[in-house]
Write a protein that holds these residues in place. Sequence first.
Motif, PDB file in Angstrom:
ATOM      1  N   LEU A 196     -30.296 -36.730  11.162  1.00 19.07           N
ATOM      2  CA  LEU A 196     -29.760 -35.863  10.109  1.00 19.07           C
ATOM      3  C   LEU A 196     -29.180 -36.683   8.967  1.00 19.07           C
ATOM      4  CD1 LEU A 196     -27.989 -33.115  12.248  1.00 19.07           C
ATOM      5  CD2 LEU A 196     -30.155 -32.923  10.988  1.00 19.07           C
ATOM      6  N   GLN A 197     -28.759 -37.922   9.265  1.00 15.62           N
ATOM      7  CA  GLN A 197     -28.263 -38.822   8.229  1.00 15.62           C
ATOM      8  C   GLN A 197     -29.392 -39.667   7.642  1.00 15.62           C
ATOM      9  OE1 GLN A 197     -25.134 -40.907  10.592  1.00 15.62           O
ATOM     10  NE2 GLN A 197     -23.833 -40.472   8.826  1.00 15.62           N
ATOM     11  N   VAL A 198     -30.099 -40.353   8.538  1.00 16.43           N
ATOM     12  CA  VAL A 198     -31.183 -41.248   8.117  1.00 16.43           C
ATOM     13  C   VAL A 198     -32.408 -40.932   8.969  1.00 16.43           C
ATOM     14  CG1 VAL A 198     -31.917 -43.641   7.820  1.00 16.43           C
ATOM     15  CG2 VAL A 198     -29.502 -43.037   7.484  1.00 16.43           C
ATOM     16  N   LEU A 199     -33.383 -40.274   8.351  1.00 18.42           N
ATOM     17  CA  LEU A 199     -34.600 -39.885   9.054  1.00 18.42           C
ATOM     18  C   LEU A 199     -35.519 -41.104   9.181  1.00 18.42           C
ATOM     19  CD1 LEU A 199     -35.634 -37.117  10.155  1.00 18.42           C
ATOM     20  CD2 LEU A 199     -36.986 -36.940   8.058  1.00 18.42           C
ATOM     21  N   PRO A 200     -36.115 -41.330  10.357  1.00 17.79           N
ATOM     22  CA  PRO A 200     -36.935 -42.532  10.555  1.00 17.79           C
ATOM     23  C   PRO A 200     -38.210 -42.554   9.723  1.00 17.79           C
ATOM     24  CG  PRO A 200     -36.278 -41.549  12.660  1.00 17.79           C
ATOM     25  CD  PRO A 200     -35.942 -40.557  11.597  1.00 17.79           C
ATOM     26  N   ALA A 201     -38.831 -43.725   9.689  1.00 20.24           N
ATOM     27  CA  ALA A 201     -40.126 -43.901   9.025  1.00 20.24           C
ATOM     28  C   ALA A 201     -41.226 -43.264   9.859  1.00 20.24           C
ATOM     29  CB  ALA A 201     -40.426 -45.385   8.840  1.00 20.24           C
ATOM     30  N   PRO A 202     -42.290 -42.780   9.223  1.00 20.28           N
ATOM     31  CA  PRO A 202     -43.430 -42.277   9.979  1.00 20.28           C
ATOM     32  C   PRO A 202     -43.942 -43.330  10.967  1.00 20.28           C
ATOM     33  CG  PRO A 202     -43.661 -41.729   7.662  1.00 20.28           C
ATOM     34  CD  PRO A 202     -42.491 -42.657   7.764  1.00 20.28           C
ATOM     35  N   ALA A 203     -44.092 -42.941  12.222  1.00 23.98           N
ATOM     36  CA  ALA A 203     -44.619 -43.778  13.309  1.00 23.98           C
ATOM     37  C   ALA A 203     -43.661 -44.869  13.766  1.00 23.98           C
ATOM     38  CB  ALA A 203     -45.958 -44.401  12.937  1.00 23.98           C
ATOM     39  N   GLN A 204     -42.417 -44.863  13.311  1.00 21.51           N
ATOM     40  CA  GLN A 204     -41.468 -45.884  13.759  1.00 21.51           C
ATOM     41  C   GLN A 204     -41.279 -45.796  15.275  1.00 21.51           C
ATOM     42  OE1 GLN A 204     -38.290 -47.188  11.175  1.00 21.51           O
ATOM     43  NE2 GLN A 204     -36.779 -46.617  12.702  1.00 21.51           N
ATOM     44  N   GLY A 205     -41.264 -46.943  15.935  1.00 24.99           N
ATOM     45  CA  GLY A 205     -41.105 -46.996  17.377  1.00 24.99           C
ATOM     46  C   GLY A 205     -42.401 -46.888  18.153  1.00 24.99           C
ATOM     47  N   ALA A 206     -43.505 -46.575  17.456  1.00 25.47           N
ATOM     48  CA  ALA A 206     -44.800 -46.421  18.126  1.00 25.47           C
ATOM     49  C   ALA A 206     -45.655 -47.669  17.936  1.00 25.47           C
ATOM     50  CB  ALA A 206     -45.548 -45.209  17.581  1.00 25.47           C
ATOM     51  N   LEU A 207     -46.494 -47.939  18.921  1.00 25.48           N
ATOM     52  CA  LEU A 207     -47.459 -49.035  18.847  1.00 25.48           C
ATOM     53  C   LEU A 207     -48.870 -48.457  18.736  1.00 25.48           C
ATOM     54  CD1 LEU A 207     -46.125 -51.434  21.638  1.00 25.48           C
ATOM     55  CD2 LEU A 207     -45.644 -51.516  19.182  1.00 25.48           C
ATOM     56  N   ALA A 208     -49.735 -49.172  18.034  1.00 27.61           N
ATOM     57  CA  ALA A 208     -51.142 -48.819  17.935  1.00 27.61           C
ATOM     58  C   ALA A 208     -51.952 -49.946  18.557  1.00 27.61           C
ATOM     59  CB  ALA A 208     -51.546 -48.628  16.476  1.00 27.61           C
ATOM     60  N   VAL A 209     -52.750 -49.631  19.564  1.00 27.84           N
ATOM     61  CA  VAL A 209     -53.595 -50.631  20.212  1.00 27.84           C
ATOM     62  C   VAL A 209     -55.016 -50.411  19.708  1.00 27.84           C
ATOM     63  CG1 VAL A 209     -54.220 -51.743  22.377  1.00 27.84           C
ATOM     64  CG2 VAL A 209     -52.075 -50.460  22.216  1.00 27.84           C
ATOM     65  N   GLU A 210     -55.523 -51.384  18.979  1.00 28.50           N
ATOM     66  CA  GLU A 210     -56.759 -51.234  18.221  1.00 28.50           C
ATOM     67  C   GLU A 210     -57.859 -52.156  18.742  1.00 28.50           C
ATOM     68  OE1 GLU A 210     -57.357 -50.497  13.531  1.00 28.50           O
ATOM     69  OE2 GLU A 210     -56.536 -52.467  14.006  1.00 28.50           O
ATOM     70  N   CYS A 211     -59.094 -51.676  18.660  1.00 31.38           N
ATOM     71  CA  CYS A 211     -60.239 -52.513  19.029  1.00 31.38           C
ATOM     72  C   CYS A 211     -61.448 -52.086  18.195  1.00 31.38           C
ATOM     73  CB  CYS A 211     -60.552 -52.404  20.522  1.00 31.38           C
ATOM     74  SG  CYS A 211     -61.172 -50.790  21.043  1.00 31.38           S
ATOM     75  N   ARG A 212     -62.567 -52.787  18.369  1.00 30.90           N
ATOM     76  CA  ARG A 212     -63.794 -52.427  17.660  1.00 30.90           C
ATOM     77  C   ARG A 212     -64.327 -51.097  18.204  1.00 30.90           C
ATOM     78  NH1 ARG A 212     -63.903 -57.786  18.337  1.00 30.90           N
ATOM     79  NH2 ARG A 212     -65.074 -57.668  20.313  1.00 30.90           N
TER      80      ARG A 212
END
Length: 317
Positions: A196-212
Motif C-alpha cells: 500500500l506504500q510501495v507497490l513492487p515492480a512487475p515480476a519482482q521476486g520471480a525467476l524465468a528459466v529460459e531455453c531454446r
Amino acid sequence: MTTSTVTATLRLGTRGSELARTQSQAVADAITAATGAPVELVPIVTEGDRSPAAIAQLGGTGVFVAAIRRALLEGTVDLAVHSYKDLPTAAEPGLTIAAVPRREDPRDALVARDGLTLGELPPGSKVGTGAPRRVAQLRALGLGLDVVPIRGNVDTRMGRVRGVGEPGDLDAVVLARAGLTRLGRLGAITETLDPLQVLPAPAQGALAVECRTGDARTRELIGRLEDASARACVAAERSTLAALEAGCSAPVAAYAEVAEGEHGPELFLRASVTAIDGSDAVRGSVSGPLADAAALGRALADELLDRGAAELMAVRS
C-alpha cells in the motif's frame, strides 16, 4: 517424482554476481533433484555488469540479459536463469520461458541505520535505490526524504548505509526482499514495505528459466519446476507493463496475488504509475480467473492510460 536416468550435463548461463549465481545454483540443484540431470554454471558478463552507468542510460530493460540470450541462441549454453523483472516484455524469437518456479516474496525491503523504519527516518534522510519506480513512490509518500540513485550489488548497496557498512553515506537503501532472502541477508531488513506504500515492480521476486524453443529435452526437464500461480501472476503484471509500453526504467508498479474466490482460485492485480517527482499517481485494480491473467493486465493498463498514466511517465525529475 521418479528421477530420470538423464545424465548429459546441462550448461546454465548466468551472470557472475553473487545473487545471480545463487539464484542459478538453486535452479540447477532443483533440476538435478527432479530429473537426475547434472547442471554446470557458465558465467557470462553482460553489458549491465560492465558499465557503472545508470540502467536507464544503458537503454533500460535487457542490459542484463542480451549477452546470455545470445549465448543460448548460439548454443554455448543450454538454459539460463533470469530475474524475471530484468526481461523485456517482448518475446525473444527462438527462446522460450520453460518454467517460472515458485516465487519469493515480491515486496520491497528497507535496510536503514539504527534499525529505523521508513516512517521513523527524519526528513532529509538520504535513501538510496536504483529503481525509478521506487524513487517515484518514495517521493510520493511526502516524508521529505532525499532519494538518491545508486548502483551495485546487494552488499555494496547495504554497505553504504551508516552503521551497516561504516562509515556509510546513506541513511537507508531500498532493495527487493527476494534478493535478500536468497542471499541469506534477511537479518539486515529493518522494515518490509507494505505494498500500500510501495507497490513492487512487475515480476519482482520471480525467476524465468529460459531455453531454446526447439530444445525439447531441456524444455521438458526445466518444465518440472513450473509453478502455475507464479506464472499467472507474472503474466498479469508483465502484460500491464507491456500495454503501458514501459520498461524497467519506468515508474510502473504491478503486483498480482492468487486468492480463493467464489468459484475457485482468482487473481487479484494492482498496478500504479507514479510521476518520478512524486507529484501525482494513478492506481487501479482488477480481478478475474487465472486463465485470463494477460487480459486482466491489459485491461488494467488501459484503465490507467485513460486516467493519465502516459503523461505521468513523461514527467522528469
